[in-house]
Design a protein around this motif. Structure first.
Motif, PDB file in Angstrom:
ATOM      1  N   ARG A  77      10.840   6.305   4.399  1.00  0.00           N
ATOM      2  CA  ARG A  77      10.630   7.329   5.422  1.00  0.00           C
ATOM      3  C   ARG A  77      10.329   8.609   4.691  1.00  0.00           C
ATOM      4  N   VAL A  78       9.200   8.550   3.692  1.00  0.00           N
ATOM      5  CA  VAL A  78       8.768   9.669   3.321  1.00  0.00           C
ATOM      6  C   VAL A  78       7.102   9.920   3.447  1.00  0.00           C
ATOM      7  N   ASP A  79       6.526  11.098   3.018  1.00  0.00           N
ATOM      8  CA  ASP A  79       5.208  11.045   3.123  1.00  0.00           C
ATOM      9  C   ASP A  79       4.409  10.304   2.293  1.00  0.00           C
ATOM     10  N   PRO A  80       3.230   9.758   2.409  1.00  0.00           N
ATOM     11  CA  PRO A  80       2.515   9.049   1.441  1.00  0.00           C
ATOM     12  C   PRO A  80       2.186   9.899   0.150  1.00  0.00           C
ATOM     13  N   LYS A  81       2.015  11.209   0.375  1.00  0.00           N
ATOM     14  CA  LYS A  81       1.826  11.988  -0.705  1.00  0.00           C
ATOM     15  C   LYS A  81       3.107  11.941  -1.599  1.00  0.00           C
ATOM     16  N   THR A  91       0.717  -1.379  -0.179  1.00  0.00           N
ATOM     17  CA  THR A  91       0.103  -0.078   0.226  1.00  0.00           C
ATOM     18  C   THR A  91       0.836   1.253   0.107  1.00  0.00           C
ATOM     19  N   PRO A  92       0.402   2.427  -0.421  1.00  0.00           N
ATOM     20  CA  PRO A  92       0.992   3.557  -0.472  1.00  0.00           C
ATOM     21  C   PRO A  92       1.791   3.842   0.882  1.00  0.00           C
ATOM     22  N   GLY A  93       0.944   3.629   1.861  1.00  0.00           N
ATOM     23  CA  GLY A  93       1.405   4.000   3.213  1.00  0.00           C
ATOM     24  C   GLY A  93       2.734   3.061   3.693  1.00  0.00           C
ATOM     25  N   GLU A  94       2.561   1.851   3.398  1.00  0.00           N
ATOM     26  CA  GLU A  94       3.601   0.678   3.716  1.00  0.00           C
ATOM     27  C   GLU A  94       5.085   1.294   2.870  1.00  0.00           C
ATOM     28  N   VAL A  95       5.003   1.670   1.569  1.00  0.00           N
ATOM     29  CA  VAL A  95       5.942   2.088   0.872  1.00  0.00           C
ATOM     30  C   VAL A  95       6.386   3.340   1.255  1.00  0.00           C
ATOM     31  N   ALA A  96       5.594   4.298   1.784  1.00  0.00           N
ATOM     32  CA  ALA A  96       6.109   5.483   2.568  1.00  0.00           C
ATOM     33  C   ALA A  96       6.784   5.351   3.721  1.00  0.00           C
TER      34      ALA A  96
END
Lengths: 70, 70
Positions: free
Chosen positions: B18-22, B9-14
DNA sequence: TAATATTCGGGTAATTTGGGAT
DNA sequence: ACTGTCCAAATTACCCGAATAT
């Protein structure tokens, strides 16, 4: 065209998309994905359609281009 | 050609980067990282690709400078 | 028939999306 | 050029009890 296509359960489709099985149910209810109903009311999904959806990405599909070794 | 690899998911990749999901969303929109879209429009990312990027693998990084208006 | 796992339904948090301003 | 934050709307995740599937 394919009639001899394996049917997948909501749980299997959910695992492939990395979503909750209930989400797959919502896709079917919203008509975003085709579904078959068992006489008992449970949904089944065509594997070919699911795989087509999984392969359809926008523009990030490139072969492993070898980067310049600088 | 591994289509059978897990999705993130985007959140996991973020979290992994160590970056914002955006920011992950911007990478996908810019084609810097491959992405799959759920029928609902949410993005999923291939774990193998993410891990390759995390390993410092520069493959896939093309030096396509566009209009170097230096 | 019984037992277990899955999938119904609904309802309510959490996440993601897209745009815009800093 | 790139990233982090704010906002509203849409999508998704987790909760429950009951029905279906194997």
């Amino acid at each position: 065209m394919e009639s001899s296509d394996r049917l997948l359960t909501p749980g299997e489709v959910a695992s492939l998309f990395r979503v909750d099985p209930k989400t797959v149910t919502r896709w079917a209810a919203a008509g975003r994905i085709g579904s078959i109903r068992t006489p008992g009311g449970h949904r089944r999904f065509r594997e070919s359609e699911v795989r087509a959806l999984l392969s359809g990405d926008e523009a990030g599909f490139a072969e492993e281009s070898q980067a310049t070794s600088h």
